[in-house]
Motif scaffolding. Structure first.
Motif, mmCIF file in Angstrom:
data_model
loop_
_atom_site.group_PDB
_atom_site.id
_atom_site.type_symbol
_atom_site.label_atom_id
_atom_site.label_comp_id
_atom_site.label_asym_id
_atom_site.label_seq_id
_atom_site.Cartn_x
_atom_site.Cartn_y
_atom_site.Cartn_z
ATOM 1 N N GLU A 141 32.835 85.542 -3.117
ATOM 2 C CA GLU A 141 32.290 85.108 -1.797
ATOM 3 C C GLU A 141 31.811 83.667 -1.906
ATOM 4 O OE1 GLU A 141 28.768 86.253 1.410
ATOM 5 O OE2 GLU A 141 29.272 87.634 -0.222
ATOM 6 N N GLU A 142 32.300 82.838 -0.995
ATOM 7 C CA GLU A 142 31.884 81.434 -0.927
ATOM 8 C C GLU A 142 31.550 81.075 0.535
ATOM 9 O OE1 GLU A 142 31.302 79.346 -3.226
ATOM 10 O OE2 GLU A 142 32.123 80.449 -4.963
ATOM 11 N N ARG A 143 30.843 79.945 0.667
ATOM 12 C CA ARG A 143 30.525 79.446 2.006
ATOM 13 C C ARG A 143 31.295 78.157 2.301
ATOM 14 N NH1 ARG A 143 24.245 79.051 2.970
ATOM 15 N NH2 ARG A 143 24.377 77.901 0.979
ATOM 16 N N LEU A 144 31.770 78.084 3.544
ATOM 17 C CA LEU A 144 32.502 76.899 4.008
ATOM 18 C C LEU A 144 31.704 76.270 5.163
ATOM 19 C CD1 LEU A 144 34.969 75.011 4.081
ATOM 20 C CD2 LEU A 144 36.029 76.631 5.677
ATOM 21 N N PHE A 145 31.369 75.016 4.979
ATOM 22 C CA PHE A 145 30.619 74.298 6.035
ATOM 23 C C PHE A 145 31.611 73.511 6.895
ATOM 24 C CE2 PHE A 145 27.742 74.781 2.442
ATOM 25 C CZ PHE A 145 26.640 75.356 3.044
ATOM 26 N N VAL A 146 31.592 73.805 8.180
ATOM 27 C CA VAL A 146 32.447 73.092 9.143
ATOM 28 C C VAL A 146 31.534 72.208 9.991
ATOM 29 C CG1 VAL A 146 34.106 73.267 11.016
ATOM 30 C CG2 VAL A 146 34.093 74.973 9.171
ATOM 31 N N GLN A 147 31.691 70.918 9.847
ATOM 32 C CA GLN A 147 30.834 69.969 10.573
ATOM 33 C C GLN A 147 31.600 69.413 11.782
ATOM 34 O OE1 GLN A 147 29.513 66.649 8.276
ATOM 35 N NE2 GLN A 147 27.881 66.124 9.694
ATOM 36 N N VAL A 148 30.941 69.466 12.945
ATOM 37 C CA VAL A 148 31.532 68.976 14.203
ATOM 38 C C VAL A 148 30.906 67.624 14.517
ATOM 39 C CG1 VAL A 148 31.935 69.445 16.632
ATOM 40 C CG2 VAL A 148 31.823 71.347 14.987
ATOM 41 N N THR A 149 31.728 66.612 14.602
ATOM 42 C CA THR A 149 31.239 65.255 14.926
ATOM 43 C C THR A 149 31.794 64.833 16.276
ATOM 44 O OG1 THR A 149 33.096 64.250 13.787
ATOM 45 C CG2 THR A 149 31.088 64.620 12.509
ATOM 46 N N ALA A 150 31.026 63.972 16.951
ATOM 47 C CA ALA A 150 31.454 63.463 18.265
ATOM 48 C C ALA A 150 32.590 62.480 18.080
ATOM 49 C CB ALA A 150 30.276 62.789 18.977
ATOM 50 N N GLU A 151 33.654 62.685 18.765
ATOM 51 C CA GLU A 151 34.824 61.820 18.664
ATOM 52 C C GLU A 151 35.365 61.594 20.066
ATOM 53 O OE1 GLU A 151 38.917 63.045 17.244
ATOM 54 O OE2 GLU A 151 38.188 61.956 15.510
ATOM 55 N N GLN A 152 35.736 60.359 20.367
ATOM 56 C CA GLN A 152 36.257 60.011 21.687
ATOM 57 C C GLN A 152 37.739 60.339 21.763
ATOM 58 O OE1 GLN A 152 35.410 55.958 22.501
ATOM 59 N NE2 GLN A 152 33.236 56.318 22.900
ATOM 60 N N ALA A 153 38.051 61.191 22.698
ATOM 61 C CA ALA A 153 39.455 61.494 22.988
ATOM 62 C C ALA A 153 39.795 60.922 24.360
ATOM 63 C CB ALA A 153 39.693 62.993 22.954
ATOM 64 N N LEU A 154 41.010 60.894 24.689
ATOM 65 C CA LEU A 154 41.454 60.305 25.944
ATOM 66 C C LEU A 154 41.882 61.391 26.928
ATOM 67 C CD1 LEU A 154 43.563 57.270 24.716
ATOM 68 C CD2 LEU A 154 41.219 57.286 25.531
ATOM 69 N N ARG A 155 41.534 61.101 28.218
ATOM 70 C CA ARG A 155 41.999 61.987 29.283
ATOM 71 C C ARG A 155 42.234 61.136 30.514
ATOM 72 N NH1 ARG A 155 38.012 66.239 31.887
ATOM 73 N NH2 ARG A 155 37.327 64.306 32.860
ATOM 74 N N CYS A 156 43.385 61.255 31.072
ATOM 75 C CA CYS A 156 43.734 60.466 32.252
ATOM 76 C C CYS A 156 43.371 61.263 33.506
ATOM 77 C CB CYS A 156 45.235 60.136 32.263
ATOM 78 S SG CYS A 156 45.720 59.016 30.917
ATOM 79 N N ASP A 157 42.800 60.552 34.453
ATOM 80 C CA ASP A 157 42.357 61.200 35.683
ATOM 81 C C ASP A 157 43.533 61.578 36.556
ATOM 82 O OD1 ASP A 157 39.774 61.056 34.971
ATOM 83 O OD2 ASP A 157 39.314 59.239 36.128
ATOM 84 N N THR A 158 43.243 62.502 37.442
ATOM 85 C CA THR A 158 44.197 62.821 38.507
ATOM 86 C C THR A 158 43.881 61.914 39.676
ATOM 87 O OG1 THR A 158 42.678 64.513 39.314
ATOM 88 C CG2 THR A 158 44.417 65.240 37.809
#
Length: 636
Positions: A33-50
């Protein structure tokens, strides 16, 4: 392999780290048994408006005359939070901040351009000014340095412009100017049709003999002109849309002159005429001479504003009145009661030579019309009107300019038989004396209207008498009103002079009429006295307390019949000191009953003397007729 579950949404602001407990076991071995740390960082993604990101794309409509390189559309991608999956512990370095997204066109068959900031610009040379709608479709892909991208489309519809284009009436024309034309003198003026038209001289650049006013199009010389020719290339353009322009060629010819212009006396004409001057009257006669010709070869013409040009004419060398010069019209008043024009005297030859004589004609007023009285000048005023009250306004009229400038006056002025005055400027009639409808039912006033400031001579004035009738409206008399009508008072009798008890508050109708006060009951021994509306008590060695019930009659108004009101006063008088002998007996006090006061208003009618006389004579005649009738019956 650890993957993100389908449909999962990560938000680093809410949860920035997940701890996963992993268990692994191989056949025949112990479980690990081991532990895995998943770190979520803020990252800018792109989305085009309608609607930019839709299949049809966004739609932009512009006019064909839009200025070159005008921004037509802006692609605005929106950054969203990204996802980073990695093993490790908290505190690992964060990814670098992403740079500004950039875009590129997928199709290059369009005159439109796209900047690195996502702006769609109009062509550098502008759109083709066609009468049909032009459609351009741009497919744009937006991408950042991390490979995130979004794409969309923009459809630009170029609509035909309905604005009139700049055009010259003629592509070229010629102008002739005399030799010796000085600097900044007007040579000619060009005109082009269109909106926001400005002008510029394109050629020649040097030498620069002429300059043009960019707004009016007036072309002036920059130096003294000599004999020669010059070709000017003039451009007219729309100041807001410079691509909308037109050019024309102007041929300027400077001709030599060896003769002087005609000489005229007077060189300037100033006239002052009354408005009643008749058409055909001569205002000035010019005496002009030319060094190379006689006076008969001179031509006279009149120039000037349309309002002046239509009122005068030239008969040879004489300036004459063409139509009436009405001082009382609004058109003449708007021009300041003066007209300006120019007499152009031209001598023959090549080129023609001319002299200009300025003309100023000033019109003076003439008092032509008599003031007019208003229709139905009848007013009604109540006989109780206060001093200074407005009865009405006499609105006279006068056709002379300035209109209705009148002065008002009453013949005879205000007097007892005419209790009115009139405002000399406004014509308002006011009350300045007493009014009595029994003596005068109405007044007939004579108002004089006199015009002022209507003639150059102040002594020439016109006037008219107007009849004005003022009816008096009778106001019926009413009994005086006293507040309160019943009073109960208590006083302490002192030795010495009289003492004030109360003051009656009564009002008459009409307001302001004099009131009279009389004690009609309860004052048999004369202990009370009235002076005006004030009641006094006269001390008379009163030994014991006493109550008096007084009736005071209040009469008002000088009219007939006179109406009255009775006021009841209950006065309790107590001596200043009342000795009480010592006694052991019980003192019984009897309470006084509240008196019942009855207020009665009597209406008395006093007939006038003429009525009594008529009634007496009528009675005597009736008795005489009855006596004669009885005697006749007895004789039969």
């Amino acid at each position: 392999q650890v993957t993100l579950r389908a449909g999962a949404e990560l938000d680093a602001r809410q949860v920035n780290q997940y701890t996963l407990n992993l268990r692994a076991a191989c056949p025949g071995e112990d479980e690990v048994e081991e532990r895995l740390f998943v770190q979520v960082t803020a990252e800018q993604a792109l989305r085009c408006d309608t609607p930019f990101a839709t299949a049809g794309g966004d739609v932009v409509q512009v006019l064909a005359d839009v200025a070159p390189r005008t921004p037509l559309y802006a692609v605005l991608p929106q950054p969203l939070g990204g996802l980073t999956v990695s093993g490790g512990c908290p505190g690992d370095p964060q990814p670098r901040k992403q740079e500004q997204p950039w875009g590129q066109l997928r199709n290059h068959d369009t005159p439109l351009t796209l900047t690195h900031r996502g702006l769609v610009l109009a062509p550098a040379g502008g759109f083709d000014p066609s009468n049909d709608t032009q459609i351009f479709r741009l497919e744009i892909e937006v991408m950042d340095r991390h490979g995130h991208n979004c794409s969309g489309a923009v459809r630009v519809e170029v609509l035909p412009s309905h604005r009139p284009r700049v055009t010259f009436p003629e592509p070229q024309w010629a102008v002739m100017v005399p030799e010796g034309t000085g600097p900044l003198e007007v040579v000619t003026r060009v005109h082009a049709s269109g909106d926001n038209v400005h002008y510029a001289i394109l050629a020649p650049v040097a030498p620069r003999l002429f300059t043009i006013d960019e707004v009016t199009g007036e072309i002036r010389s920059t130096r003294r002109l000599e004999v020669g020719h010059a070709l000017l290339l003039v451009r007219a353009y729309n100041a807001l849309h410079p691509t909308d322009h037109a050019t024309a060629m102007l041929n300027v010819t400077v001709q030599g002159t060896d003769r002087q212009a005609p000489s005229c006396v007077p060189a300037i004409s100033v006239s002052q005429v009354p408005e009643t001057v008749s058409p055909g009257s001569t205002l000035v006669t010019l005496r002009c001479t030319d060094s190379a010709s006689t006076e008969g070869w001179l031509h006279y013409a009149l120039e000037g504003p349309p309002a002046s040009h239509s009122r005068f004419r030239m008969e040879g060398s004489r300036l004459q009145v063409n139509t009436t010069l009405d001082y009382d019209s609004e058109a003449v008043a708007a021009m300041g009661f003066q007209f300006t024009a120019t007499i152009v005297v031209t001598a023959g030859g090549e080129p023609p030579r001319s002299t200009r004589v300025p003309v100023l004609v000033m019109v003076t007023p003439v008092n032509e019309f008599t003031p007019v009285c208003p229709n139905g000048a009848t007013f009604t005023v109540p006989e109780t009107a206060a001093f200074g009250s407005v009865v009405g306004r006499v609105a006279g009229t006068d056709r002379d300019y300035p209109p209705d400038s009148l002065e008002y006056s009453l013949e005879g002025g205000p007097r007892p038989a005419q209790p009115f005055s009139i405002d000399t400027r406004t014509g308002e009639i006011r009350v300045v004396g007493p009014l009595d409808s029994e003596q005068h039912k109405s007044y007939r006033l004579t108002v004089q209207l006199t015009d002022i400031h209507n003639d150059l001579d102040p002594a020439k004035r016109r006037s008219r008498l107007c009849d004005v009738t003022v009816h008096l409206q009778a106001v019926p008399d009413q009994a005086p009103v006293c507040t309160p009508e019943v009073q109960e008072l208590r006083i302490m009798a002192r030795s010495g002079g009289r003492q004030s008890v109360t003051r009656l508050a009564c009002q008459s109708s009409p307001n302001g009429a004099m009131l009279s006060y009389t004690i009609t009951g309860g004052n048999e021994d004369g202990r009370f006295q009235l002076e005006g509306n004030t009641l006094f008590y006269l001390p008379n060695h009163l030994a014991e307390p006493r109550t008096f019930v007084l009736l005071v009659e209040v009469r008002g108004g000088p009219g007939v019949p006179r109406r009255s009101t009775t006021v009841a006063l209950v006065v309790h008088v107590t001596p200043w000191s009342t000795p009480v002998p010592p006694s052991t007996t019980t003192l019984c006090t009897t309470l006084l009953k509240e008196p019942l006061v009855v207020v009665r208003t009597e209406a008395v009618w006093h007939p006038p003397a003429w009525f009594v006389a008529v009634l007496t004579v009528s009675g005597a005649l009736l008795l005489a007729a009855l006596g004669c009738m009885a005697r006749t019956l007895l004789c039969r």
